[in-house]
Design an enzyme around this catalytic site. Structure first.
Site, mmCIF file in Angstrom:
data_model
loop_
_atom_site.group_PDB
_atom_site.id
_atom_site.type_symbol
_atom_site.label_atom_id
_atom_site.label_comp_id
_atom_site.label_asym_id
_atom_site.label_seq_id
_atom_site.Cartn_x
_atom_site.Cartn_y
_atom_site.Cartn_z
ATOM 1 N N THR A 175 4.780 8.668 -20.276
ATOM 2 C CA THR A 175 3.854 7.634 -19.847
ATOM 3 C C THR A 175 4.105 7.195 -18.400
ATOM 4 O O THR A 175 5.193 7.404 -17.898
ATOM 5 C CB THR A 175 4.138 6.453 -20.801
ATOM 6 O OG1 THR A 175 3.868 6.897 -22.115
ATOM 7 C CG2 THR A 175 3.339 5.240 -20.509
ATOM 8 N N ARG A 203 -3.523 9.784 -33.215
ATOM 9 C CA ARG A 203 -2.323 8.964 -33.048
ATOM 10 C C ARG A 203 -2.403 8.100 -31.800
ATOM 11 O O ARG A 203 -2.838 8.519 -30.745
ATOM 12 C CB ARG A 203 -1.092 9.883 -32.966
ATOM 13 C CG ARG A 203 0.240 9.147 -32.715
ATOM 14 C CD ARG A 203 0.625 9.158 -31.259
ATOM 15 N NE ARG A 203 2.005 8.650 -31.056
ATOM 16 C CZ ARG A 203 2.535 8.363 -29.878
ATOM 17 N NH1 ARG A 203 1.818 8.539 -28.781
ATOM 18 N NH2 ARG A 203 3.778 7.923 -29.781
ATOM 19 N N GLY A 205 0.096 5.433 -29.542
ATOM 20 C CA GLY A 205 1.461 4.972 -29.361
ATOM 21 C C GLY A 205 1.525 3.517 -28.941
ATOM 22 O O GLY A 205 0.594 2.734 -29.160
ATOM 23 N N ASP A 206 2.612 3.165 -28.285
ATOM 24 C CA ASP A 206 2.837 1.760 -27.918
ATOM 25 C C ASP A 206 2.110 1.336 -26.652
ATOM 26 O O ASP A 206 1.871 0.144 -26.448
ATOM 27 C CB ASP A 206 4.337 1.501 -27.749
ATOM 28 C CG ASP A 206 4.930 2.326 -26.605
ATOM 29 O OD1 ASP A 206 4.782 3.563 -26.633
ATOM 30 O OD2 ASP A 206 5.535 1.748 -25.683
#
Length: 309
Positions: A175, A203, A205-206
């Site tokens: 990222t 999916r 992610g954070d």
């Protein structure tokens, strides 16, 4: 890096198994050049008295356009060969935030995240709805092929050749993000990502989750995360760091190190960048390396890749 500074900027381009023997000379120099450019663009805004929010968006936009990083152009491929992008931005003044997930056509996901924050009543938009909003807002688009690179395709093909159910467990292609404090004392954070190579089922992610991968609050800190997203979500890393600073009175470095130790204890890896109300400019990571850079009004200017730098 805890000395008082009237502005500060920290950026990252991902944390993971980033070691000298793994990177070619071009990968090393290219990543450093990208970090240097992003740092310069964001720093110029802050140096001229601009907003932290503008600085973090501008820095992340530079990294989204750079194929050395897993965000925007050069993003990781999902298992089905598509590219799905996530991003978030948060304003520490009001804790206003905007984020997007599963983007496939908007050229700057972080730019779209900011528009969600400022021009919609929502915080998080996803998929087709987010793209419709982007078109209504007149944001620049790109064909799917624009985001693709042969190196990222090779990484997916290599992974699937070993195991059709594989994904990037080493989080090698991370990222990007930025955090800043401006001269008015305000904080902001922004993060953008292509997720993990080989991800499936849409999916997320954070990175686009406020309080997990992205968080900013003038009372405590601005945080952008990179790494094993599932663990960062479970801990709420961005908010957890902020809470330790605000409730326990810890400095940003101590708080960040403690929360990253918690991530590691659960089995996750990665890193964070943090700035605080006094212009602290720190990072903490549990991986061999993290693409990272920082600059402050006090004259700090640093670009680094490996853990021993």
């Amino acid at each position: 890096m805890n000395a008082m500074s009237d502005w500060s900027l920290v950026i990252h381009g991902g944390a993971g198994s980033i070691e000298r023997h793994r990177l070619t000379e071009e990968q090393d120099s290219g990543a450093r050049a990208g970090l240097t450019l992003a740092l310069g663009v964001g720093s110029a805004i802050l140096r001229d008295g601009g907003d932290a929010l503008d600085a973090v968006e501008a820095a992340v936009r530079v990294l989204e356009e750079d194929t050395h990083f897993n965000a925007g152009r050069g993003a990781a491929f999902s298992s089905d060969g598509s590219i799905e992008l996530d991003a978030a931005i948060m304003d520490g003044r009001t804790r206003a935030a905007g984020s997007v997930a599963g983007i496939t056509a908007t050229r700057s996901p972080v730019g779209l995240a900011r528009r969600v924050m400022e021009a919609s009543p929502h915080v998080l938009l996803s998929g087709d709805g987010a793209e419709r909003f982007a078109r209504e807002q007149g944001l620049a688009t790109a064909e799917p092929g624009w985001f693709e690179t042969t190196e990222r395709r090779r990484q997916l093909d290599e992974m699937l050749a070993r195991n059709v159910d594989a994904f990037d467990v080493d989080m090698k292609y991370g990222t990007v993000g930025a955090v800043a404090r401006d001269r008015a004392g305000h904080l902001a954070a922004a993060t953008s990502t292509g997720g993990v190579t080989g991800k499936r089922w849409g999916r997320i992610g954070d990175s686009p989750l406020i309080g997990a991968g992205t968080h900013a609050d003038d009372r405590s800190s601005a945080v952008s995360c990179t790494g094993s997203g599932e663990f960062f979500i479970r801990i709420g890393v961005g908010h957890e760091i902020a809470a330790r600073i605000r409730m326990l009175g810890e400095g940003p470095q101590i708080a960040a190190d403690a929360v990253m130790a918690e991530v590691r204890a659960l089995g996750g890896t990665g890193g964070v960048i943090v700035t605080g109300p006094h212009g602290e400019a720190i990072w903490s990571f549990t991986t061999p390396g993290m693409y990272r850079a920082r600059a402050t009004a006090a004259g700090v200017r640093e670009v680094a890749v490996y853990g021993d730098e």
